[in-house]
Design a protein around this motif. Structure first.
Motif, PDB file in Angstrom:
ATOM      1  N   GLU A 123      16.832  12.728  25.727  1.00 27.17           N
ATOM      2  CA  GLU A 123      17.131  11.503  26.489  1.00 27.17           C
ATOM      3  C   GLU A 123      16.802  10.263  25.682  1.00 27.17           C
ATOM      4  O   GLU A 123      17.564   9.298  25.647  1.00 27.17           O
ATOM      5  CB  GLU A 123      16.316  11.496  27.792  1.00 27.17           C
ATOM      6  N   SER A 180      19.386   7.410  24.448  1.00 27.22           N
ATOM      7  CA  SER A 180      19.299   6.007  24.860  1.00 27.22           C
ATOM      8  C   SER A 180      19.180   5.102  23.637  1.00 27.22           C
ATOM      9  O   SER A 180      19.702   3.986  23.618  1.00 27.22           O
ATOM     10  CB  SER A 180      18.136   5.784  25.834  1.00 27.22           C
ATOM     11  N   GLU A 216      21.804   2.194  22.677  1.00 27.56           N
ATOM     12  CA  GLU A 216      21.273   0.847  22.439  1.00 27.56           C
ATOM     13  C   GLU A 216      21.770   0.291  21.094  1.00 27.56           C
ATOM     14  O   GLU A 216      22.179  -0.858  21.001  1.00 27.56           O
ATOM     15  CB  GLU A 216      19.741   0.921  22.475  1.00 27.56           C
ATOM     16  N   TRP A 248      20.538   7.539  33.753  1.00 28.67           N
ATOM     17  CA  TRP A 248      21.231   6.265  33.500  1.00 28.67           C
ATOM     18  C   TRP A 248      22.727   6.447  33.326  1.00 28.67           C
ATOM     19  O   TRP A 248      23.499   5.533  33.460  1.00 28.67           O
ATOM     20  CB  TRP A 248      20.636   5.585  32.253  1.00 28.67           C
TER      21      TRP A 248
END
Lengths: 271, 275
Positions: free
Chosen positions: B168, B172, B176, B15
């Protein structure tokens, strides 16, 4: 020794029992100055033995409402009050009620210290004398001393009680006015911006005094200083355009108000 | 450098490759928003408004740096890249400096402005988040340093894959929660708060895997211990991320989260003997 302790506990229990009671109750109070409506259906309960702060921008009606509680608004010819205000469940707008007696029960302290142009002693003794609270000179002396003590002024003035009250400093004058209000044994004390003419030290002294007085009185204070409301009060009511927008525990109002208008006002965002 | 980093990251964190903006700043500039989600009026005093905006800008910068070095630390560990590890250590100093900056600003704002209501929650949130981000930076630094320690060990692929997945996920989650802060979105923060359970359960299974690996052959103990500490560090990153989520929730709603968070880290009570 043991007995003393027991009675102290009893005293405290009695005090605790009265703390959460409602002292002043207002329901649907409207005030009109001539054709202009200044207050809109104000309904609020004010607890005894605690400090309630009224905040809001100038002209929001907070002083107008404060002045309803001892019927100071009666002195303004064009002013008309509707709705109901009770103190200890007694309607203070009852036509048979003696307004002078009411004002002895509900004392008031104003923005600018306004001692009488008389001696310090006479400033405090005046109220008890006209209300006939003291039979002898000794009794009157006692009332003057305890009132000045309650107002945390006794130590500073005890050697010059015959000096004029107007000769005191601003902060001392304001505490003299508080002593004068306390002298007639009121139940409720209304304060209309009592510290706005005082320096920070004098302000701190008056705030300390308010903190002590709340043990025995129901205190309602109008203030423009958000920090002062946050410091001295247990409950806070926010007025805006004649409407009581929000009333609640001071802690909640200043950390997490529910109404956006309250939040905008106390954070300095009013457009 | 940028292209190198991109290609590095695209394999490791897919991402990230798609995010072409400067790596240091993750969050959109946070607009002043009301406690109940509606648009706030501006302060009458403009400099106050600017100070609050500056606070958010610094948090966004710090959050971006923390994300950045966390990703780099995983890369460094996987590739045993001492140069990258050094960079992590260097950037962490920047994060520490930002923490001091933000702390100073918050103290000065409390002294001079006496913030109230949502402004009070804003400065308190900034103070708390900056502390959590600083810790996350330290944990990233610690992970990166392990890259040097295991430089000469063998390379057990399945273990590294597990660690990478966990990393990961933690990254993330961090991204967020920083976005939730910038957008003042309590629901998103709450979702992050709930999802920390996944990191915990990954940590559990990794813990067991590494234990088995060590039992198989004592020569694996050195490497496995480092990887275990790495995993623990990532798990701690997850905890700081949940702290931030709690802070964001408090900032927006004015109340603390009262639910019990689902907990699934049971490694502290795992026994070593089998059977």
């Amino acid at each position: 020794m043991l007995n003393v302790q027991t009675s102290e506990i009893e005293n405290r229990a009695v005090k605790l029992g009265t703390t959460d009671g409602t002292k002043v109750h207002a329901k649907d109070v409207n005030v009109y100055y001539g054709d202009k409506r200044a207050l809109f259906d104000v309904t609020v309960n004010i607890p005894d033995r605690s400090v309630t702060a009224f905040i809001g921008p100038s002209g929001c009606g907070k002083s107008t409402f404060l002045r309803c509680i001892n019927r100071m608004n009666d002195t303004i010819p064009i002013c008309r009050v509707t709705g109901k205000i009770t103190i200890d469940n007694e309607d203070i707008y009852d036509p048979s009620l003696d307004v002078v007696q009411l004002r002895a029960r509900v004392g008031m302290v104003f923005q600018k210290p306004n001692p009488f142009p008389k001696s310090i002693y006479e400033n405090v003794a005046y109220g008890p004398r006209i209300h006939g609270l003291a039979g002898t000179k000794a009794e009157l002396d006692h009332i003057v001393q305890t009132s000045l003590e309650k107002a945390a002024l006794w130590k500073e003035v005890k050697d010059r009680l015959n000096d004029p009250g107007t000769g005191l400093s601003g902060g001392q004058q304001q505490r003299l006015c508080i002593a004068r209000a306390v002298a007639v044994g009121p139940e409720v004390i209304l304060m209309d911006e009592p510290c706005s003419a005082l320096d920070p030290i004098a302000t701190a002294k008056v705030e300390e005094l308010i903190d002590e007085l709340k043990q025995n009185f129901c205190i309602i204070i109008v203030t423009h200083s958000m920090q002062q409301a946050a410091r001295v009060s247990q409950r806070t009511a926010f007025f805006h355009l004649g409407i009581l927008v929000e009333e609640g525990a001071t802690n909640d109002i200043f950390t997490n108000p529910t109404d956006k208008r309250t939040q905008d006002y106390i954070t300095g965002r009013f457009g | 450098m940028t292209t190198e980093r991109k290609s590095l990251l695209s394999g490791f964190m897919p991402w990230r490759a798609s995010r072409s903006e400067a790596p240091a700043v993750t969050s959109k500039a946070a607009g002043p928003q009301g406690a109940k989600g509606d648009l706030m009026n501006e302060h009458i005093v403009k400099s106050y408004e600017e100070e609050l905006a500056l606070l958010d800008k610094k948090i966004a910068h710090m959050g971006g740096l923390a994300e950045h070095i966390l990703g780099q630390s995983f890369d460094a560990l996987e590739r045993r890249d001492p140069k990258l590890a050094e960079q992590v250590v260097k950037t962490d100093k920047q994060i520490d400096q930002l923490e001091r900056d933000i702390e100073e600003q918050v103290i000065s704002m409390i002294a001079r402005r006496q913030p109230l209501a949502n402004d009070l929650r804003h400065v308190m949130a900034a103070l708390r988040i900056t502390g959590d981000l600083e810790r996350i930076g330290d944990l990233a630094k610690n992970i990166a340093k392990r890259a040097l320690a295991i430089a000469h060990e063998s390379h057990p692929k399945p273990l590294m894959t597990g660690l990478r997945h966990m990393g990961e996920l933690a990254l993330s989650q961090l991204k967020e929660v920083l976005d939730a802060y910038a957008a003042r979105d309590a629901d998103r923060a709450l979702a992050v708060w709930r999802d920390d359970e996944n990191i915990d359960s990954m940590y559990n299974s990794l813990f067991r895997e590494l234990l088995t690996y060590m039992m198989e052959d004592p020569r694996n103990i050195g490497l496995s211990t480092h990887l275990l500490f790495g995993a623990k560090n990532i798990e701690r990153v997850g905890d700081h991320t949940t702290n931030i989520a709690e802070t964001v929730h408090f900032l927006v709603r004015g109340v603390n989260i009262i639910d019990d968070r689902p907990k699934s880290d049971d490694t502290s009570s795992t026994l070593f003997s089998q059977g």
